[in-house]
Design a protein around this motif. Sequence first.
Motif, PDB file in Angstrom:
ATOM      1  N   ARG A 210      -8.059  -3.320  49.022  1.00 36.86           N
ATOM      2  CA  ARG A 210      -9.528  -3.448  48.891  1.00 36.86           C
ATOM      3  C   ARG A 210     -10.147  -3.838  50.219  1.00 36.86           C
ATOM      4  O   ARG A 210     -11.099  -3.218  50.683  1.00 36.86           O
ATOM      5  CB  ARG A 210      -9.868  -4.532  47.864  1.00 36.86           C
ATOM      6  CG  ARG A 210      -9.755  -4.093  46.439  1.00 36.86           C
ATOM      7  CD  ARG A 210     -10.663  -4.972  45.587  1.00 36.86           C
ATOM      8  NE  ARG A 210     -10.373  -4.796  44.178  1.00 36.86           N
ATOM      9  CZ  ARG A 210      -9.491  -5.543  43.512  1.00 36.86           C
ATOM     10  NH1 ARG A 210      -8.834  -6.494  44.139  1.00 36.86           N
ATOM     11  NH2 ARG A 210      -9.269  -5.327  42.233  1.00 36.86           N
ATOM     12  N   GLU A 211      -9.564  -4.872  50.823  1.00 35.85           N
ATOM     13  CA  GLU A 211     -10.079  -5.333  52.116  1.00 35.85           C
ATOM     14  C   GLU A 211     -10.005  -4.221  53.151  1.00 35.85           C
ATOM     15  O   GLU A 211     -10.955  -3.997  53.903  1.00 35.85           O
ATOM     16  CB  GLU A 211      -9.268  -6.536  52.620  1.00 35.85           C
ATOM     17  CG  GLU A 211      -9.625  -7.855  51.961  1.00 35.85           C
ATOM     18  CD  GLU A 211      -8.899  -8.077  50.651  1.00 35.85           C
ATOM     19  OE1 GLU A 211      -8.276  -7.100  50.152  1.00 35.85           O
ATOM     20  OE2 GLU A 211      -8.945  -9.199  50.127  1.00 35.85           O
ATOM     21  N   ARG A 213      -9.992  -1.072  52.689  1.00 36.38           N
ATOM     22  CA  ARG A 213     -10.962  -0.019  52.429  1.00 36.38           C
ATOM     23  C   ARG A 213     -12.344  -0.411  52.956  1.00 36.38           C
ATOM     24  O   ARG A 213     -13.044   0.392  53.573  1.00 36.38           O
ATOM     25  CB  ARG A 213     -11.023   0.261  50.909  1.00 36.38           C
ATOM     26  CG  ARG A 213     -11.894   1.423  50.566  1.00 36.38           C
ATOM     27  CD  ARG A 213     -11.553   1.978  49.216  1.00 36.38           C
ATOM     28  NE  ARG A 213     -11.985   1.064  48.167  1.00 36.38           N
ATOM     29  CZ  ARG A 213     -12.166   1.459  46.894  1.00 36.38           C
ATOM     30  NH1 ARG A 213     -11.947   2.706  46.553  1.00 36.38           N
ATOM     31  NH2 ARG A 213     -12.545   0.592  45.989  1.00 36.38           N
ATOM     32  N   ILE A 214     -12.712  -1.666  52.703  1.00 39.15           N
ATOM     33  CA  ILE A 214     -14.013  -2.135  53.200  1.00 39.15           C
ATOM     34  C   ILE A 214     -14.032  -2.148  54.727  1.00 39.15           C
ATOM     35  O   ILE A 214     -15.020  -1.762  55.354  1.00 39.15           O
ATOM     36  CB  ILE A 214     -14.327  -3.565  52.676  1.00 39.15           C
ATOM     37  CG1 ILE A 214     -14.313  -3.591  51.147  1.00 39.15           C
ATOM     38  CG2 ILE A 214     -15.660  -4.062  53.203  1.00 39.15           C
ATOM     39  CD1 ILE A 214     -15.341  -2.742  50.490  1.00 39.15           C
ATOM     40  N   MET A 215     -12.910  -2.572  55.307  1.00 39.25           N
ATOM     41  CA  MET A 215     -12.862  -2.627  56.772  1.00 39.25           C
ATOM     42  C   MET A 215     -13.078  -1.243  57.371  1.00 39.25           C
ATOM     43  O   MET A 215     -13.816  -1.088  58.347  1.00 39.25           O
ATOM     44  CB  MET A 215     -11.510  -3.191  57.229  1.00 39.25           C
ATOM     45  CG  MET A 215     -11.391  -4.692  57.038  1.00 39.25           C
ATOM     46  SD  MET A 215      -9.690  -5.216  57.142  1.00 39.25           S
ATOM     47  CE  MET A 215      -9.719  -6.131  58.650  1.00 39.25           C
ATOM     48  N   ARG A 216     -12.426  -0.257  56.771  1.00 38.45           N
ATOM     49  CA  ARG A 216     -12.614   1.109  57.279  1.00 38.45           C
ATOM     50  C   ARG A 216     -14.056   1.547  57.076  1.00 38.45           C
ATOM     51  O   ARG A 216     -14.665   2.169  57.948  1.00 38.45           O
ATOM     52  CB  ARG A 216     -11.681   2.069  56.550  1.00 38.45           C
ATOM     53  CG  ARG A 216     -10.226   1.853  56.863  1.00 38.45           C
ATOM     54  CD  ARG A 216      -9.378   2.830  56.105  1.00 38.45           C
ATOM     55  NE  ARG A 216      -9.883   4.181  56.238  1.00 38.45           N
ATOM     56  CZ  ARG A 216      -9.687   5.136  55.350  1.00 38.45           C
ATOM     57  NH1 ARG A 216      -8.985   4.905  54.279  1.00 38.45           N
ATOM     58  NH2 ARG A 216     -10.176   6.327  55.548  1.00 38.45           N
ATOM     59  N   LEU A 217     -14.593   1.195  55.908  1.00 39.22           N
ATOM     60  CA  LEU A 217     -15.950   1.589  55.559  1.00 39.22           C
ATOM     61  C   LEU A 217     -16.972   1.083  56.574  1.00 39.22           C
ATOM     62  O   LEU A 217     -17.865   1.814  56.985  1.00 39.22           O
ATOM     63  CB  LEU A 217     -16.274   1.033  54.160  1.00 39.22           C
ATOM     64  CG  LEU A 217     -17.648   1.310  53.595  1.00 39.22           C
ATOM     65  CD1 LEU A 217     -17.757   2.782  53.246  1.00 39.22           C
ATOM     66  CD2 LEU A 217     -17.885   0.457  52.363  1.00 39.22           C
ATOM     67  N   VAL A 218     -16.824  -0.177  56.968  1.00 40.20           N
ATOM     68  CA  VAL A 218     -17.829  -0.740  57.861  1.00 40.20           C
ATOM     69  C   VAL A 218     -17.491  -0.539  59.329  1.00 40.20           C
ATOM     70  O   VAL A 218     -18.223  -0.996  60.189  1.00 40.20           O
ATOM     71  CB  VAL A 218     -18.075  -2.251  57.583  1.00 40.20           C
ATOM     72  CG1 VAL A 218     -18.524  -2.463  56.161  1.00 40.20           C
ATOM     73  CG2 VAL A 218     -16.833  -3.065  57.894  1.00 40.20           C
ATOM     74  N   GLY A 219     -16.374   0.155  59.601  1.00 38.42           N
ATOM     75  CA  GLY A 219     -16.093   0.548  60.982  1.00 38.42           C
ATOM     76  C   GLY A 219     -15.275  -0.441  61.775  1.00 38.42           C
ATOM     77  O   GLY A 219     -15.454  -0.557  62.985  1.00 38.42           O
ATOM     78  N   ALA A 220     -14.372  -1.186  61.101  1.00 36.72           N
ATOM     79  CA  ALA A 220     -13.450  -2.035  61.850  1.00 36.72           C
ATOM     80  C   ALA A 220     -12.489  -1.128  62.608  1.00 36.72           C
ATOM     81  O   ALA A 220     -12.111  -0.073  62.112  1.00 36.72           O
ATOM     82  CB  ALA A 220     -12.669  -2.949  60.913  1.00 36.72           C
ATOM     83  N   SER A 221     -12.112  -1.548  63.810  1.00 34.48           N
ATOM     84  CA  SER A 221     -11.238  -0.679  64.604  1.00 34.48           C
ATOM     85  C   SER A 221      -9.836  -0.683  64.011  1.00 34.48           C
ATOM     86  O   SER A 221      -9.450  -1.603  63.290  1.00 34.48           O
ATOM     87  CB  SER A 221     -11.200  -1.155  66.047  1.00 34.48           C
ATOM     88  OG  SER A 221     -10.732  -2.477  66.087  1.00 34.48           O
ATOM     89  N   VAL A 304      -7.286   5.715  59.625  1.00 37.16           N
ATOM     90  CA  VAL A 304      -8.752   5.788  59.585  1.00 37.16           C
ATOM     91  C   VAL A 304      -9.210   7.064  58.899  1.00 37.16           C
ATOM     92  O   VAL A 304      -8.653   8.115  59.156  1.00 37.16           O
ATOM     93  CB  VAL A 304      -9.352   5.779  61.010  1.00 37.16           C
ATOM     94  CG1 VAL A 304     -10.830   5.457  60.918  1.00 37.16           C
ATOM     95  CG2 VAL A 304      -8.650   4.790  61.886  1.00 37.16           C
TER      96      VAL A 304
END
Lengths: 304, 240
Positions: A210-211, A213-221, A304
């Motif tokens: 879950r985390e 997925r959110i990280m990818r969603l908001v553009g974490a490298s 990514v």
Amino acid sequence: MRLSFVLAEMVQGLRRNLAMTVSVVLVTFVSLTFVGASILLQTQIDKLKDDWYDRVEVTAYLCPQDSPQPACAAGEATDEQVAALQAVVDDQLAGDVETVYLETKADAYEAFAERYPDGYQGVPLTEDDMQASLRLKLVDPEQDYAVVNDVLTGRPGVESVEDERAVFEPLFHALNRASILAAGLAGVMLLAAVLLITTTIRLSAHSRRRETRIMRLVGASTWFIQMPFLLEGAIAAVLGAGLAVGGLLLGVKYLVVDWLEQSVDWVAYVDAGDVLQIAPVLVGIAFLLAIVSSFLTLRRFTRV
Amino acid sequence: MIRFENVTKFYARTPRPALDDVSIEIGRGEFVFLVGASGSGKTSCISLVQREERPSAGKVFVAGRDLSSMSAWKVPEHRRKLGVVFQDFRLLPDKTVYENVAFALQVIGKKRHTIRLAVPEVLEMVGLAGKEKRRPHELSGGEQQRVAIARAYVNRPPILLADEPTGNLDPTTSLGIMRLLDQINLTGTTVVMATHDEEIVNQWRKRVIELDEGVVVRDQPEGIYDSSRPARGELTVSEA
């Protein structure tokens, strides 16, 4: 901010998969102990060779009285024959022989009397029962024996030429095999370690999907997403390597320093210094192991 | 701001394209409803803009950048310019409202004091002031969607994508969410909202792009949406 966040994520991941983390630590511990043991055995073999090959020499036994050997049909070696042999050694074998000295019957008897003051198995022996010999110390014992043997055998006055190192060959073979066995086990355990680290990271990635997925969603490298997983594996593996170094130190202390060195004190043994020397290698292997297996896993799970 | 040039998208093992030669242009600050039945290609459009997917043919431009030729390491940077909201909210259940919103900033490396300022401000804006310490399961559906919107908007992205944001909500709650999206649009943010909620579309009278089986069948300013209207396939049949 970044670092503290990554570290917090990593600690959380380690705690969440505590059982798996512990198993990664233990498997790397055991496998690297085998790796270390294998390296230490090789070190021990080298030390023994250095040590013993220094002392052990090639002996050319000179003809005694009444030798049954056909080479000695002419009777006991004469002083002229001995002098001729020494001349051959100085001349033809100058490049192969480091030192040579004559052990006379009197010298041999002295050494014998010192070792067996009460006679050999109850039978008292005299100086005449001893055998004179030429003791040769070789420049390169591994290479030169064949040459020396070839040149001296069959010369008048020589009964036989013997390589005293041959006595130790079985021991070296045994140590070598033990070392290979340890290396083989180490290989199997390392494979197990890689698989276990892979599984652990996969579980960890799954429990944090879950985390992620959110990280990818908001553009974490990508490195930011993967770093906690990488560190998790690396820290567990390096802990395992630390344990392995500790285990080897204890093993060397109890087995070698406290026991072998006390009972057989005339050979050189591996010591704590040798263990510390291979410690960086073990930690390096652990780190590499973790990084490679993490990398393989993460490419699939947090792409990514 | 967003431009599709003859975009076709095939998914593996499905013979029919999800999008079939779609060309759309959406300008800065626009509010666009992307309408159509399930499987008409709305979600594919959103995924292409996020670069979750790449077109099988054609090009997708976002803020002047060609996404098809964008290298993988630039994708995170691209996604920071998008806020995305989903039908199922996608909140982290272990984290509080505040933490959920802060998470989006933490993972892109924002400084602590920036986060301390930005999060309360956006929570205030979406009407969740005072509920910072709640966890998602203690909130109503509408409130959860507000958290999701706060998370999508906290980094002030120039584009907000919403995939059926009111799909799980009752009409009254949906209205509140729509007001919020409208408010965000008024700050200059481009909003693209995929929906099949006729009532909302017809009430708001924004630009409507209708997809049917992967084809744009209507692109109308201040449009309406009538899902009972015969779809393209049926039209073909009746004409024949």
